[in-house]
Design a protein around this motif. Structure first.
Motif, PDB file in Angstrom:
ATOM      1  N   MET A   1     -27.969   8.590  14.247  1.00 50.70           N
ATOM      2  CA  MET A   1     -28.511   9.295  12.922  1.00 50.70           C
ATOM      3  C   MET A   1     -29.677   8.042  12.797  1.00 50.70           C
ATOM      4  SD  MET A   1     -26.445   9.599   9.341  1.00 50.70           S
ATOM      5  CE  MET A   1     -25.446  10.683  10.143  1.00 50.70           C
ATOM      6  N   SER A   2     -30.631   8.661  12.131  1.00 51.26           N
ATOM      7  CA  SER A   2     -31.748   7.830  11.647  1.00 51.26           C
ATOM      8  C   SER A   2     -32.550   8.536  10.642  1.00 51.26           C
ATOM      9  CB  SER A   2     -32.658   7.854  13.025  1.00 51.26           C
ATOM     10  OG  SER A   2     -33.962   7.255  12.576  1.00 51.26           O
ATOM     11  N   ASN A  37     -23.802   7.902   1.003  1.00 53.04           N
ATOM     12  CA  ASN A  37     -23.523   8.956   1.498  1.00 53.04           C
ATOM     13  C   ASN A  37     -23.934   9.188   2.903  1.00 53.04           C
ATOM     14  OD1 ASN A  37     -22.769  10.027  -1.034  1.00 53.04           O
ATOM     15  ND2 ASN A  37     -24.882  10.921  -1.465  1.00 53.04           N
ATOM     16  N   THR A  38     -24.970   8.476   3.327  1.00 50.39           N
ATOM     17  CA  THR A  38     -25.242   8.546   4.819  1.00 50.39           C
ATOM     18  C   THR A  38     -24.272   7.725   5.499  1.00 50.39           C
ATOM     19  OG1 THR A  38     -27.662   8.197   4.107  1.00 50.39           O
ATOM     20  CG2 THR A  38     -27.253   7.495   6.373  1.00 50.39           C
ATOM     21  N   LEU A  49     -25.398   5.042  13.943  1.00 51.02           N
ATOM     22  CA  LEU A  49     -26.686   4.792  12.995  1.00 51.02           C
ATOM     23  C   LEU A  49     -27.352   3.793  13.462  1.00 51.02           C
ATOM     24  CD1 LEU A  49     -27.114   5.891  10.000  1.00 51.02           C
ATOM     25  CD2 LEU A  49     -25.762   4.231   9.289  1.00 51.02           C
ATOM     26  N   ILE A  50     -28.795   4.143  13.547  1.00 52.01           N
ATOM     27  CA  ILE A  50     -29.748   2.885  13.613  1.00 52.01           C
ATOM     28  C   ILE A  50     -30.002   2.079  12.434  1.00 52.01           C
ATOM     29  CG2 ILE A  50     -32.267   2.397  14.216  1.00 52.01           C
ATOM     30  CD1 ILE A  50     -32.250   5.134  15.764  1.00 52.01           C
ATOM     31  N   LEU A  62     -17.614   0.552   9.208  1.00 54.04           N
ATOM     32  CA  LEU A  62     -18.647   0.741  10.363  1.00 54.04           C
ATOM     33  C   LEU A  62     -18.690  -0.635  10.942  1.00 54.04           C
ATOM     34  CD1 LEU A  62     -21.627   2.658   8.459  1.00 54.04           C
ATOM     35  CD2 LEU A  62     -20.076   3.435  10.318  1.00 54.04           C
ATOM     36  N   VAL A  63     -18.943  -0.502  12.188  1.00 55.02           N
ATOM     37  CA  VAL A  63     -19.233  -1.926  13.019  1.00 55.02           C
ATOM     38  C   VAL A  63     -20.725  -1.950  13.391  1.00 55.02           C
ATOM     39  CG1 VAL A  63     -18.482  -1.010  15.292  1.00 55.02           C
ATOM     40  CG2 VAL A  63     -18.105  -3.450  14.860  1.00 55.02           C
TER      41      VAL A  63
END
Length: 100
Positions: A1-2, A37-38, A49-50, A62-63
């Protein structure tokens, strides 16, 4: 995701590398800049995710896994318009260190 192309030069560089070297990877675009939200969407849909390394604690589920890449993120220092003498002294010292 970016974030979409054109918002972040650094993400754009990584996306070009991914498209060229790993065309099998589909990049999911956000609707704009990252927000909570992202991050929640990334968790809920299990989408990588970037991000930049300092965001490694942005969301408890998230890690962050650092990438080995030649793409680097420029950093700056944010301060008030009239920072005062303490910040001025700090900036002068930092400038001396960085311009050795």
């Amino acid at each position: 995701m970016s974030v979409p192309m054109g918002i972040s030069n650094t993400n754009d560089q990584l996306r070009r590398i991914i498209a060229k070297d790993h065309p099998q990877i589909k990049v999911v675009e956000t609707s704009g800049r990252y927000d909570m939200n992202t991050f929640n969407q990334a968790v809920e849909e299990n989408i990588p995710l970037i991000t930049v390394t300092p965001w490694k604690r942005i969301h408890p589920n998230l890690v962050s896994i650092p990438l080995k890449t030649d793409v680097h993120v420029p950093y700056g220092i944010l301060t008030t318009k009239l920072p005062g003498s303490t910040v001025d002294k700090f900036m002068l010292q930092l400038n001396k260190i960085l311009n050795k």
